[in-house]
Design a protein around this motif. Structure first.
Motif, short mmCIF file in Angstrom:
data_model
loop_
_atom_site.label_atom_id
_atom_site.label_comp_id
_atom_site.label_asym_id
_atom_site.label_seq_id
_atom_site.Cartn_x
_atom_site.Cartn_y
_atom_site.Cartn_z
N PRO A 36 -99.51 -16.72 109.67
CA PRO A 36 -100.72 -17.35 109.10
C PRO A 36 -100.46 -18.00 107.75
O PRO A 36 -101.06 -19.04 107.44
CB PRO A 36 -101.70 -16.17 108.96
N LYS A 37 -99.53 -17.41 106.99
CA LYS A 37 -99.23 -18.00 105.67
C LYS A 37 -98.45 -19.30 105.83
O LYS A 37 -98.60 -20.23 105.04
CB LYS A 37 -98.41 -17.00 104.82
N VAL A 38 -97.61 -19.36 106.90
CA VAL A 38 -96.92 -20.63 107.19
C VAL A 38 -97.95 -21.70 107.52
O VAL A 38 -97.85 -22.85 107.05
CB VAL A 38 -95.93 -20.44 108.36
N GLN A 39 -98.94 -21.33 108.31
CA GLN A 39 -100.00 -22.28 108.65
C GLN A 39 -100.78 -22.70 107.41
O GLN A 39 -101.13 -23.87 107.23
CB GLN A 39 -100.95 -21.65 109.68
N MET A 51 -98.90 -27.10 91.96
CA MET A 51 -98.48 -28.32 92.64
C MET A 51 -97.81 -27.97 93.97
O MET A 51 -97.35 -26.84 94.17
CB MET A 51 -97.49 -29.09 91.75
N VAL A 52 -97.74 -28.94 94.85
CA VAL A 52 -97.08 -28.71 96.14
C VAL A 52 -95.63 -28.31 95.93
O VAL A 52 -95.09 -27.45 96.63
CB VAL A 52 -97.19 -29.98 97.02
N SER A 53 -94.99 -28.92 94.94
CA SER A 53 -93.60 -28.57 94.66
C SER A 53 -93.48 -27.14 94.16
O SER A 53 -92.52 -26.43 94.49
CB SER A 53 -93.03 -29.55 93.61
N ASP A 54 -94.47 -26.65 93.36
CA ASP A 54 -94.45 -25.26 92.89
C ASP A 54 -94.55 -24.30 94.06
O ASP A 54 -93.83 -23.29 94.11
CB ASP A 54 -95.61 -25.02 91.91
N ILE A 55 -95.43 -24.61 94.97
CA ILE A 55 -95.60 -23.74 96.14
C ILE A 55 -94.34 -23.76 97.00
O ILE A 55 -93.89 -22.73 97.52
CB ILE A 55 -96.83 -24.19 96.95
N ALA A 56 -93.70 -24.93 97.15
CA ALA A 56 -92.48 -25.04 97.94
C ALA A 56 -91.35 -24.21 97.33
O ALA A 56 -90.59 -23.54 98.04
CB ALA A 56 -92.07 -26.50 98.06
N ALA A 82 -91.67 -21.52 95.36
CA ALA A 82 -91.99 -20.11 95.54
C ALA A 82 -91.68 -19.68 96.98
O ALA A 82 -91.17 -18.59 97.23
CB ALA A 82 -93.46 -19.86 95.22
N TRP A 83 -92.02 -20.53 97.92
CA TRP A 83 -91.76 -20.23 99.34
C TRP A 83 -90.26 -20.15 99.62
O TRP A 83 -89.80 -19.29 100.38
CB TRP A 83 -92.41 -21.31 100.21
N GLY A 97 -87.92 -19.20 97.48
CA GLY A 97 -87.46 -17.92 96.97
C GLY A 97 -87.81 -16.78 97.90
O GLY A 97 -87.02 -15.85 98.12
N LEU A 98 -89.00 -16.83 98.51
CA LEU A 98 -89.41 -15.80 99.46
C LEU A 98 -88.46 -15.77 100.66
O LEU A 98 -88.03 -14.69 101.10
CB LEU A 98 -90.83 -16.09 99.93
N GLU A 99 -88.10 -16.91 101.19
CA GLU A 99 -87.25 -16.95 102.37
C GLU A 99 -85.83 -16.47 102.07
O GLU A 99 -85.17 -15.87 102.92
CB GLU A 99 -87.24 -18.36 102.93
N GLN A 100 -85.33 -16.74 100.84
CA GLN A 100 -84.00 -16.25 100.47
C GLN A 100 -83.98 -14.73 100.42
O GLN A 100 -83.07 -14.09 100.95
CB GLN A 100 -83.59 -16.84 99.10
N VAL A 101 -85.00 -14.14 99.79
CA VAL A 101 -85.08 -12.68 99.73
C VAL A 101 -85.23 -12.10 101.14
O VAL A 101 -84.64 -11.08 101.49
CB VAL A 101 -86.25 -12.26 98.82
N GLU A 102 -86.03 -12.78 101.94
CA GLU A 102 -86.28 -12.33 103.32
C GLU A 102 -84.99 -12.31 104.13
O GLU A 102 -84.73 -11.37 104.88
CB GLU A 102 -87.30 -13.28 103.96
N LYS A 103 -84.18 -13.35 103.98
CA LYS A 103 -82.91 -13.41 104.72
C LYS A 103 -81.98 -12.28 104.32
O LYS A 103 -81.38 -11.60 105.15
CB LYS A 103 -82.24 -14.75 104.47
N GLY A 104 -81.86 -11.97 103.01
CA GLY A 104 -81.00 -10.89 102.56
C GLY A 104 -81.48 -9.54 103.04
O GLY A 104 -80.71 -8.66 103.42
#
Length: 899
Positions: free
Chosen positions: A338-341, A372-377, A379-380, A382-389
């Motif tokens: 849902p957050k991706v959406q 800004m859209v770039s700020d959200i991108a 942050a997202w 960083g979330l995916e990098q932590v998620e992968k580790g």
């Protein structure tokens, strides 16, 4: 208003009422095929189009009275186009000749075409000739182009725009529902609503009634003409009394209201423009607020989630680590999508908002700091990098614990399988079941023991694998290593004990096996000799009890001979029985001598010595019984032979007698010598002789009954069966009866038709000559040849008619009686319906009817009452009451009408 190109105009016209050129101009041929306007519509169009034209021509100081006549010279038509367009047309021709008029009309049509209107198959000649349909179509084209085309509401077409304008203006009014330009205007309320919407001071709408359509329409017409300068173009009575008013007339009149109220529309348009601008602003502000809210919520969720994914503290058990993995999967499957959406929707909303702002000439949207859209991108990301580790760490830990759990589970599985296999094996190896077993059972036990030894060797591998897994778990310091070691030691100790017990059991089985081999040889010898002897006795018993069916002395004598041959073999069979019983006695002697316990039956056969003895006694008892049965059958066959001879003797006499009588009757029926009465007398004599012969048939039936009771179905002493005799007898009776009937019919025909005996003989001679099969019938070809020989000139049609008379059932043959009937009809005089009518007319004294009194006076009572009950009442003015119609009655007598 939106100007339309020439092509758009043509499309608009095509979408209306079949288009002007289709409906009025290009369809002149179809008008000639009676595709005419509804008269009511034509009347409405005449009035409306005339008023519309005059509303413009009055500006030039003129008008028209008759729309198809006043435009014929083209002058007023050109003037009308100049007034409504504001442009000058070419100078008209002043002459009064036809070609002058055609030239002027062509100038008008060229002007219309120059405005983008495509006129297909329309010529000036139709207008000059006063063609009302083409003239109305041309005027409708002008109205569309100069009065309706420029109407546009919300980018709709002219007609749809005018209809939408009417619907919006009349929407608040009760009893008004504008859906079209015909029946929606019949009650007049829609026109009154249009006027009241723009000039409420002119009409009190609350006082109008839906059930007063004429009053409503006249009110609207009068107010529009008086205050709005819109001439009265329609007639209230025509609209109300027409099921579907003309659409073009209504559109023309309503368009005048649209143009009359055009000024008021400008203010409404301005208000709509302001509302539209404000609506855009409000929508943009709402999108900005939604973006800020969604961005804040998404960034907060990312902030809370990253610390949870950065936690790398491992759990001690596989279950706990799997729970961590399940939580992570829930995060990936449930929480994150849902957050991706939301992230995607946030970007879409931002882009949409910027596009709308740019299109509406508004400044670009700048979100709050950090949103800004770039700020959200970022942050997202960083979330995916932590998620992968986090996912890599989880999988590594699970693989490590999985290896330990796998080894422990593998040890348990193999140990459980081994323990399950060894369960009961020690008790089995300790059994002494071989002490009371037979040789076959001992050998079976030996084979079974050998199979067990092979199985034991195969399981050696599993025991070694169990020990190796236990060793590896100890080396990896498995937390429950003590339990593993104890179980492994128990399995190894049990394995050593199984090996010892296996060797002891093999030695015991080999010792006992040798003791049974001698007895086994004797068992085998007994089985080899007992089996064929038993089969011989079974066959003998089956033959001695076999049911037989014979039909002659020879067949039963053959069975007696075979039985005597069998009895001669009995002494040799008894010797074989004694030898087989000696083998059994020897087995008993050996068992007693060596103290061997004989258990069970002979392993090589199911036969016992007692079975052999019992069956031999049964064979000896069946032999005399078979002798008696054969002798009884001999006596029965001798009796049957006497019955056959007796039946054959009678049948050989009766069969030829029937055939002879059939031939004699046939000769009598075709014999032309003598009169019909003499033939009848001869036939009656034959009939009586046949009846007297019936007792012989009955006696033969009695003999046949006895043969059936004795089951005798064949008889070599005769070729005649009872069925043959019955059929022949029935045919004989039928033939004599039919022949007598034919002669009787011939006598009736001769007497009724006045045919002489010589004529009948001639007919019979002709029929006999062409009855080639001598069966009393002719086929169609023979019948045609017979008629030709008698002088008939036959065509296919005439012969077909004759065949329907002589063969009405279409059987394909012509009988002698049918032939006689046809020939008598052809040669004898026959009464007709006309002759009967003439006779009745004489009785009625030349009247066309006859009375009841006249019928009873002139005819016998029975015939008179018959006529009275069936004659219909005479219909005529000159007849007294009760007069009857003898003409229809006479026709009915000969099938010319219903009686």
């Amino acid at each position: 208003f939106i100007k339309m190109t020439a092509i758009e105009t043509q499309v608009q016209y095509s979408s209306y009422t079949m288009t002007t050129t289709e409906e009025y101009m290009t369809q002149e041929d179809s008008w000639d095929r009676d595709l005419l306007l509804d008269p009511a519509w034509e009347k409405q169009q005449r009035k409306t189009f005339t008023a519309w034209c005059n509303s413009h021509l009055r500006k030039a100081g003129t008008q028209i009275e008759n729309i198809e006549e006043d435009f014929r010279n083209g002058l007023k038509l050109m003037l009308l186009l100049e007034v409504i367009s504001g442009e000058r047309l070419p100078k008209p021709d002043k002459g009064k000749m036809r070609f002058h008029k055609i030239a002027n009309v062509n100038k008008a049509l060229d002007f219309i075409s120059s405005k983008g209107v495509k006129l297909v198959s329309i010529g000036a000649e139709e207008i000059v000739d006063g063609n009302v349909k083409m003239t109305l179509g041309m005027i409708w084209t002008i109205i569309l182009r100069f009065a309706i085309q420029d109407i546009s509401v919300e980018e709709t077409s002219a007609k749809e725009g005018l209809l939408l304008w009417c619907q919006r203006k009349t929407a608040p009014y009760r009893n008004v529902n504008v859906q079209n330009f015909h029946i929606s205007w019949k009650d007049g309320l829609a026109l009154c609503a249009l006027i009241h919407r723009h000039r409420p001071d002119l009409i009190d709408y609350s006082k109008l009634r839906k059930d007063d359509p004429i009053g409503n329409l006249n009110t609207a017409f009068e107010v529009a003409e008086k205050y709005l300068d819109i001439p009265k173009m329609l007639d209230a009575d025509d609209i109300v009394n027409t099921p579907k008013p003309d659409e073009k007339a209504i559109m023309t009149y309503v368009s005048c209201f649209y143009h009359a109220f055009a000024g008021a529309e400008q203010a409404e348009t301005a208000a709509n423009r302001i509302c539209k601008v404000l609506a855009v602003n409000q929508e943009n502000e709402k999108l900005m607020e939604e973006y800020e809210k969604l961005a804040s919520e998404l960034l907060e969720w990312i902030r809370r989630t990253i610390p949870w994914l950065e936690n790398r503290v491992a759990e001690q058990t596989m279950h706990a680590m799997q729970q961590k993995l399940e939580d992570f999967r829930d995060y990936r499957r449930v929480h994150k999508p849902p957050k991706v959406q939301e992230k995607c929707q946030l970007e879409i909303n931002f882009n949409t908002l910027q596009t709308k702002l740019r299109l509406s000439n508004r400044p670009a949207f700048m979100p709050s700091e950090g949103k800004m859209v770039s700020d959200i991108a970022n942050a997202w990301k960083g979330l995916e990098q932590v998620e992968k580790g986090y996912e890599e760490w989880l999988l590594t830990e699970i693989r490590r614990l999985e290896r330990l759990d796998h080894l422990a589970e593998k040890f348990k599985q193999k140990s459980t399988l081994h323990e399950s296999w060894t369960t009961g094996k020690e008790e089995l190896l300790s059994q002494k079941d071989y002490e009371s077993a037979s040789l076959m059972e001992i050998r079976a036990l030996m084979r079974k023991h050998e199979a067990f030894e092979s199985d034991l060797a195969a399981h050696q591998d599993r025991v070694e694998q169990i020990a190796a897994i236990a060793q590896e778990l100890n080396e990896l310091d498995y937390y429950d290593a003590a339990t593993i070691n104890a179980r492994c030691q128990g399995i190894c100790d049990q394995w050593d004990n199984l090996g010892t017990l296996t060797q002891k059991r093999r030695e015991s089985l080999e010792r006992v096996e040798k003791l049974w081999e001698t007895i086994d040889q004797l068992y085998l010898e007994f089985a080899k000799r007992a089996a064929p002897f038993n089969n011989w006795m079974d066959g003998a018993m089956e033959d001695l009890q076999d049911m037989f069916i014979v039909h002659s002395i020879e067949e039963i004598q053959s069975l007696i001979t075979a039985h005597d041959q069998f009895k001669a073999t009995l002494p040799e069979a008894d010797k074989e029985r004694m030898a087989i019983m000696g083998i059994h006695n020897e087995i008993l002697k050996i068992a007693q001598t060596y103290g061997i316990k004989v258990v069970g039956e002979n392993p090589y056969t199911v036969l016992s010595p007692q079975d052999i003895s019992n069956k031999w006694e049964a064979v000896k008892q069946l032999v005399p019984m078979r002798d008696q049965t054969l002798q009884e059958e001999v006596a029965r066959q001798q009796s049957n032979e006497r019955l056959r001879r007796q039946f054959g003797a009678q049948a050989n006499i009766i069969g030829p007698w029937i055939q002879t009588k059939m031939e004699e009757i046939s000769h009598v029926s075709i014999d032309i010598a003598g009169s019909l009465e003499e033939q009848m007398s001869n036939l009656k004599t034959y009939e009586q002789n046949i009846i007297n012969y019936k007792s012989n048939i009955d006696k033969l039936e009695g003999d046949h009954q006895l043969s059936q009771e004795g089951l005798i179905f064949d008889n070599k002493h005769t070729n005649y069966t009872m069925e043959h005799v019955r059929v022949g007898w029935e045919q004989l009776l039928t033939t004599i009866a039919r022949t007598i009937n034919e002669v009787e019919n011939q006598i009736l025909t001769r007497d009724a038709k006045g045919i002489s005996q010589e004529q009948l003989n001639e007919f019979r001679a002709s029929f006999n000559h062409f009855d080639r099969k001598r069966n009393g019938m002719m086929d169609p070809d023979d019948f045609r040849a017979c008629l030709i020989s008698m002088g008939y000139d036959l065509g296919e049609v005439e012969f077909a008619r004759i065949m329907t008379l002589v063969d009405p059932n279409n059987t394909g043959v012509v009988t002698f009686q049918a032939f006689i009937d046809f020939m008598t009809r052809e040669t004898a005089e026959t009464d007709t319906a006309e002759q009967v009518m003439a006779s009745f007319k004489i009785l009625a004294s030349d009247k066309m009817y006859i009375t009841v009194e006249e019928l009873r006076r002139e005819l016998p009572p029975e015939q008179a009452e018959y006529c009275i009950s069936r004659m219909t009442k005479y219909i005529g003015g000159d007849a007294p009451p009760g007069a009857l119609d003898y003409i229809s009655f006479s026709s009915a007598l000969y099938g010319e009408s219903d009686l």
